[in-house]
Design an enzyme around this catalytic site. Structure first.
Site, short mmCIF file in Angstrom:
data_model
loop_
_atom_site.label_atom_id
_atom_site.label_comp_id
_atom_site.label_asym_id
_atom_site.label_seq_id
_atom_site.Cartn_x
_atom_site.Cartn_y
_atom_site.Cartn_z
N GLY A 46 0.85 -1.19 0.00
CA GLY A 46 0.00 0.00 0.00
C GLY A 46 0.88 1.23 0.00
O GLY A 46 2.05 1.17 0.38
N GLN A 51 2.74 10.02 1.66
CA GLN A 51 4.09 9.46 1.83
C GLN A 51 5.06 9.89 0.73
O GLN A 51 6.28 9.83 0.93
CB GLN A 51 4.03 7.93 1.85
CG GLN A 51 3.28 7.37 3.07
CD GLN A 51 3.17 5.87 3.02
OE1 GLN A 51 2.24 5.33 2.44
NE2 GLN A 51 4.11 5.18 3.61
N CYS A 92 5.77 -0.03 7.92
CA CYS A 92 5.42 1.15 7.14
C CYS A 92 6.62 1.58 6.31
O CYS A 92 7.76 1.62 6.81
CB CYS A 92 5.02 2.29 8.09
SG CYS A 92 4.56 3.81 7.24
N LEU A 93 6.39 1.91 5.06
CA LEU A 93 7.50 2.34 4.19
C LEU A 93 8.08 3.67 4.64
O LEU A 93 9.20 4.02 4.27
CB LEU A 93 7.01 2.43 2.74
CG LEU A 93 6.50 1.11 2.16
CD1 LEU A 93 5.95 1.31 0.75
CD2 LEU A 93 7.58 0.04 2.17
N HIS A 134 -4.56 1.58 7.65
CA HIS A 134 -3.20 2.11 7.78
C HIS A 134 -3.00 3.28 6.81
O HIS A 134 -2.45 4.32 7.16
CB HIS A 134 -2.19 0.99 7.50
CG HIS A 134 -0.76 1.41 7.54
ND1 HIS A 134 0.09 1.10 8.56
CD2 HIS A 134 -0.03 2.15 6.65
CE1 HIS A 134 1.29 1.62 8.30
NE2 HIS A 134 1.24 2.26 7.16
N GLU A 135 -3.48 3.09 5.55
CA GLU A 135 -3.31 4.16 4.54
C GLU A 135 -4.19 5.37 4.85
O GLU A 135 -3.78 6.51 4.64
CB GLU A 135 -3.64 3.61 3.15
CG GLU A 135 -2.82 2.40 2.70
CD GLU A 135 -1.32 2.59 2.84
OE1 GLU A 135 -0.63 1.57 2.97
OE2 GLU A 135 -0.85 3.75 2.85
N HIS A 138 -2.50 7.63 7.09
CA HIS A 138 -1.52 8.49 6.42
C HIS A 138 -2.18 9.75 5.88
O HIS A 138 -1.66 10.86 6.02
CB HIS A 138 -0.83 7.75 5.26
CG HIS A 138 0.31 6.87 5.67
ND1 HIS A 138 1.42 7.34 6.31
CD2 HIS A 138 0.49 5.54 5.51
CE1 HIS A 138 2.25 6.33 6.53
NE2 HIS A 138 1.72 5.22 6.07
O1 K2U Z 1 1.72 2.64 4.14
C1 K2U Z 1 2.71 1.95 3.97
O2 K2U Z 1 3.82 2.27 4.41
C2 K2U Z 1 2.57 0.66 3.25
C3 K2U Z 1 2.56 -0.49 4.19
C4 K2U Z 1 1.12 -0.98 4.22
C5 K2U Z 1 0.79 -1.90 5.35
C6 K2U Z 1 1.13 -1.60 6.64
C7 K2U Z 1 0.77 -2.46 7.67
C8 K2U Z 1 0.07 -3.61 7.39
C9 K2U Z 1 -0.27 -3.89 6.09
C10 K2U Z 1 0.09 -3.03 5.08
C11 K2U Z 1 3.67 -1.38 3.65
O3 K2U Z 1 3.21 -2.19 2.67
S1 K2U Z 1 4.58 -2.12 4.89
C12 K2U Z 1 5.21 -3.53 4.25
C13 K2U Z 1 4.27 -4.69 4.39
C14 K2U Z 1 4.27 -5.63 3.40
C15 K2U Z 1 3.46 -6.73 3.50
C16 K2U Z 1 2.61 -6.91 4.60
C17 K2U Z 1 2.61 -5.98 5.58
C18 K2U Z 1 3.45 -4.86 5.49
ZN ZN Z 2 2.64 3.40 6.18
#
Ligand code: K2U
Ligand code: ZN
Length: 176
Positions: A46, A51, A92-93, A134-135, A138
């Site tokens: 996501g 971001q 989180c990225l 989560h998004e 943000h």
């Molecule tokens: O918003 C972001 O930074 C993207 C996150 C989204 C996410 C956060 C927590 C739980 C699920 C999704 C990134 O994709 S974090 C990397 C990731 C990859 C696979 C599963 C969970 C998190």
């Molecule tokens: Zn995030």
């Protein structure tokens, strides 16, 4: 297509409240394409426009194993469908190499607009529900570390700043 720089905690721009998209233009479609390229390369499942320092209500996601089911949410509204919450180990990225449990409603309704400007809605559970919430945070200037204790948040800040310094050093070394 272009890879976009991802802002890292504690950058104050991550605290900006995203504005609604007035019209789905070709510029919005290009930004979504660049966000998908950035998300897949990270890799992530996501990415919110906040971001990548674009403060509009735009989210891209792809939770499929094969990375072939892209989803776009413009001006999303998320409504919890359950009172009970479910903990999930989030990352989180924008907060690299930090993972911790966050409890969120396990099922939600999502109302949004797609890249063609059409309204749609769907119900989500499991990873889709976690990721969209989560998004959405943000877009509202909130990070998953905000749900942690002040001590854990401070430790996360110190670790992320170290990770980002190291990444910047490696980028300079590669350029030489
Ligand atoms: O918003 C972001 O930074 C993207 C996150 C989204 C996410 C956060 C927590 C739980 C699920 C999704 C990134 O994709 S974090 C990397 C990731 C990859 C696979 C599963 C969970 C998190
Ligand atoms: Zn995030």
């Amino acid at each position: 297509m272009a890879l976009l720089p991802i802002l890292s905690f504690p950058d104050p721009r991550l605290r900006t409240i995203a504005k609604p998209v007035e019209e789905v233009t070709d510029d919005i479609r290009q930004l979504a394409a660049d966000m998908f390229e950035t998300m897949y390369e990270a890799p992530g499942i996501g990415l919110a426009a906040t971001q990548v320092d674009h403060h509009i209500q735009l989210i891209v996601m792809d939770i499929s194993e094969e990375k072939n089911q892209p989803m776009v949410f413009i001006n999303p509204k998320v409504t919890p469908l359950t009172v009970e919450t479910q903990p999930y180990e989030e990352g989180c990225l924008s907060v690299p190499q930090i993972y911790d449990k966050v409890a969120r409603p396990s099922r939600v309704k999502i109302e949004a607009i797609n890249l063609e400007g059409q309204a749609f809605e769907l119900e989500a559970d499991e990873l889709l529900a976690v990721c969209i919430q989560h998004e959405m945070d943000h877009l509202n200037g909130k990070l998953f570390v905000d749900y942690l204790s002040p001590l854990k948040r401070q430790r996360a800040r110190e670790k992320v700043e170290k990770v980002v310094r190291q990444r910047d050093k490696e980028k300079v070394a590669v350029k030489r």
